[in-house]
Structure formats: structure tokens, C-alpha cells
Design a protein around this motif. Sequence first.
Motif, PDB file in Angstrom:
ATOM      1  N   ALA A  27       0.828  -1.214   0.000  1.00  0.00           N
ATOM      2  CA  ALA A  27       0.000   0.000   0.000  1.00  0.00           C
ATOM      3  C   ALA A  27       0.854   1.252   0.000  1.00  0.00           C
ATOM      4  O   ALA A  27       0.564   2.215  -0.714  1.00  0.00           O
ATOM      5  N   THR A  28       1.929   1.262   0.777  1.00  0.00           N
ATOM      6  CA  THR A  28       2.763   2.463   0.829  1.00  0.00           C
ATOM      7  C   THR A  28       3.580   2.650  -0.442  1.00  0.00           C
ATOM      8  O   THR A  28       4.060   3.752  -0.700  1.00  0.00           O
ATOM      9  N   LEU A  29       3.733   1.619  -1.238  1.00  0.00           N
ATOM     10  CA  LEU A  29       4.391   1.776  -2.541  1.00  0.00           C
ATOM     11  C   LEU A  29       3.384   2.091  -3.643  1.00  0.00           C
ATOM     12  O   LEU A  29       3.645   2.911  -4.520  1.00  0.00           O
ATOM     13  N   TYR A  30       2.235   1.435  -3.612  1.00  0.00           N
ATOM     14  CA  TYR A  30       1.262   1.566  -4.691  1.00  0.00           C
ATOM     15  C   TYR A  30       0.526   2.903  -4.661  1.00  0.00           C
ATOM     16  O   TYR A  30       0.346   3.547  -5.696  1.00  0.00           O
ATOM     17  N   LEU A  31       0.061   3.312  -3.493  1.00  0.00           N
ATOM     18  CA  LEU A  31      -0.779   4.506  -3.409  1.00  0.00           C
ATOM     19  C   LEU A  31      -0.083   5.782  -3.890  1.00  0.00           C
ATOM     20  O   LEU A  31      -0.667   6.539  -4.666  1.00  0.00           O
ATOM     21  N   SER A  42       1.677  15.770  -7.201  1.00  0.00           N
ATOM     22  CA  SER A  42       3.126  15.910  -7.095  1.00  0.00           C
ATOM     23  C   SER A  42       3.659  14.871  -6.107  1.00  0.00           C
ATOM     24  O   SER A  42       2.888  14.258  -5.356  1.00  0.00           O
ATOM     25  N   ALA A  43       4.960  14.691  -6.097  1.00  0.00           N
ATOM     26  CA  ALA A  43       5.556  13.700  -5.191  1.00  0.00           C
ATOM     27  C   ALA A  43       5.315  14.078  -3.732  1.00  0.00           C
ATOM     28  O   ALA A  43       4.975  13.225  -2.905  1.00  0.00           O
ATOM     29  N   ALA A  44       5.463  15.348  -3.410  1.00  0.00           N
ATOM     30  CA  ALA A  44       5.243  15.787  -2.035  1.00  0.00           C
ATOM     31  C   ALA A  44       3.774  15.640  -1.643  1.00  0.00           C
ATOM     32  O   ALA A  44       3.455  15.198  -0.528  1.00  0.00           O
ATOM     33  N   ASN A  45       2.880  15.986  -2.543  1.00  0.00           N
ATOM     34  CA  ASN A  45       1.452  15.884  -2.252  1.00  0.00           C
ATOM     35  C   ASN A  45       1.019  14.426  -2.092  1.00  0.00           C
ATOM     36  O   ASN A  45       0.195  14.107  -1.237  1.00  0.00           O
ATOM     37  N   SER A  46       1.566  13.536  -2.892  1.00  0.00           N
ATOM     38  CA  SER A  46       1.184  12.124  -2.758  1.00  0.00           C
ATOM     39  C   SER A  46       1.689  11.549  -1.446  1.00  0.00           C
ATOM     40  O   SER A  46       1.040  10.678  -0.864  1.00  0.00           O
ATOM     41  N   GLY A  47       2.815  12.038  -0.950  1.00  0.00           N
ATOM     42  CA  GLY A  47       3.279  11.614   0.366  1.00  0.00           C
ATOM     43  C   GLY A  47       2.370  12.126   1.469  1.00  0.00           C
ATOM     44  O   GLY A  47       2.071  11.412   2.430  1.00  0.00           O
ATOM     45  N   LEU A  48       1.916  13.355   1.335  1.00  0.00           N
ATOM     46  CA  LEU A  48       0.996  13.914   2.329  1.00  0.00           C
ATOM     47  C   LEU A  48      -0.352  13.208   2.307  1.00  0.00           C
ATOM     48  O   LEU A  48      -1.025  13.112   3.339  1.00  0.00           O
ATOM     49  N   LEU A  49      -0.751  12.695   1.155  1.00  0.00           N
ATOM     50  CA  LEU A  49      -2.026  11.979   1.069  1.00  0.00           C
ATOM     51  C   LEU A  49      -1.984  10.638   1.795  1.00  0.00           C
ATOM     52  O   LEU A  49      -3.028  10.034   2.038  1.00  0.00           O
ATOM     53  N   LEU A  50      -0.792  10.164   2.162  1.00  0.00           N
ATOM     54  CA  LEU A  50      -0.665   8.935   2.949  1.00  0.00           C
ATOM     55  C   LEU A  50      -0.847   9.183   4.448  1.00  0.00           C
ATOM     56  O   LEU A  50      -0.968   8.233   5.215  1.00  0.00           O
ATOM     57  N   PRO A  52      -3.394  10.181   6.343  1.00  0.00           N
ATOM     58  CA  PRO A  52      -4.544   9.561   7.026  1.00  0.00           C
ATOM     59  C   PRO A  52      -4.334   8.080   7.325  1.00  0.00           C
ATOM     60  O   PRO A  52      -4.702   7.606   8.407  1.00  0.00           O
ATOM     61  N   MET A  53      -3.712   7.351   6.405  1.00  0.00           N
ATOM     62  CA  MET A  53      -3.459   5.930   6.641  1.00  0.00           C
ATOM     63  C   MET A  53      -2.460   5.743   7.783  1.00  0.00           C
ATOM     64  O   MET A  53      -2.650   4.885   8.653  1.00  0.00           O
ATOM     65  N   MET A  54      -1.425   6.560   7.817  1.00  0.00           N
ATOM     66  CA  MET A  54      -0.413   6.426   8.863  1.00  0.00           C
ATOM     67  C   MET A  54      -0.955   6.852  10.234  1.00  0.00           C
ATOM     68  O   MET A  54      -0.656   6.216  11.242  1.00  0.00           O
ATOM     69  N   ILE A  55      -1.750   7.905  10.262  1.00  0.00           N
ATOM     70  CA  ILE A  55      -2.335   8.350  11.534  1.00  0.00           C
ATOM     71  C   ILE A  55      -3.314   7.305  12.060  1.00  0.00           C
ATOM     72  O   ILE A  55      -3.320   6.996  13.255  1.00  0.00           O
ATOM     73  N   ALA A  56      -4.121   6.725  11.174  1.00  0.00           N
ATOM     74  CA  ALA A  56      -5.054   5.670  11.589  1.00  0.00           C
ATOM     75  C   ALA A  56      -4.303   4.451  12.117  1.00  0.00           C
ATOM     76  O   ALA A  56      -4.720   3.832  13.108  1.00  0.00           O
ATOM     77  N   THR A  57      -3.184   4.111  11.493  1.00  0.00           N
ATOM     78  CA  THR A  57      -2.368   2.990  11.961  1.00  0.00           C
ATOM     79  C   THR A  57      -1.819   3.261  13.357  1.00  0.00           C
ATOM     80  O   THR A  57      -1.852   2.389  14.232  1.00  0.00           O
TER      81      THR A  57
END
Length: 102
Positions: A27-31, A42-50, A52-57
Motif C-alpha cells: 500500500a505504501t508503494l502503490y498509493l 506531485s511527489a510531495a502531495n502524494s506523500g501527504l495523502l498517505l 490519514p493511513m499512517m495516523i489511523a495505523t
Amino acid sequence: MRIYSGHRNFPLAAILLTASGITVFGATLYLPLYQQVVQGASAANSGLLLLPMMIATLITSSIAGKVMTATGRYKIFPVLGTLLMAVGMGLLSTMKPALPAP
């Protein structure tokens, strides 16, 4: 020859740990790649979009750890977590390129 020293929980834990590791790593590679290539983020924006998943984890792990410590019950959490991850991966597989970007 026993490879798990007689503990019957070890094989289940090893299988669930492998499944969850593959799922989280995938998931952290695909998303981010999906967000960059398909949605044009952008690369930075796609990292920030992760985030919610990391905070939920982080929150879920903390709560599960506290409940396990308080009750002593631990077997249900890896099993339910693996089932929820399978559902999540199934939902991710239904994403279409026309899905609006957040």
C-alpha cells in the motif's frame, strides 16, 4: 522436527505478520505511485495523502495495545486486523482512473 518450539500461536502469528507486512508495504508503494501517475499529484502531495493511513495505523495500534494490556486478550486483534486489511485491499482494487483526487 519442530520449528516453533511447541508454541501453537507462533505459526498463526508468522502468517499474519507476513500478510500484514506485504499489505502495508504494498500500500505504501502503490498509493503514491497511483496518485502521481494516474491522478497527477506531485511527489510531495502524494506523500501527504498517505498521512490519514499512517495516523489511523498509529491510533489503532495504540488502542489495541492498551486493550490487550488491560484485558490480556490478544488473539482477536491480529485476526481482525488481517481481515480488515483484506477488505481494504479489495476496495483499493476497485479504484478507477476517473476517481477524483482529494
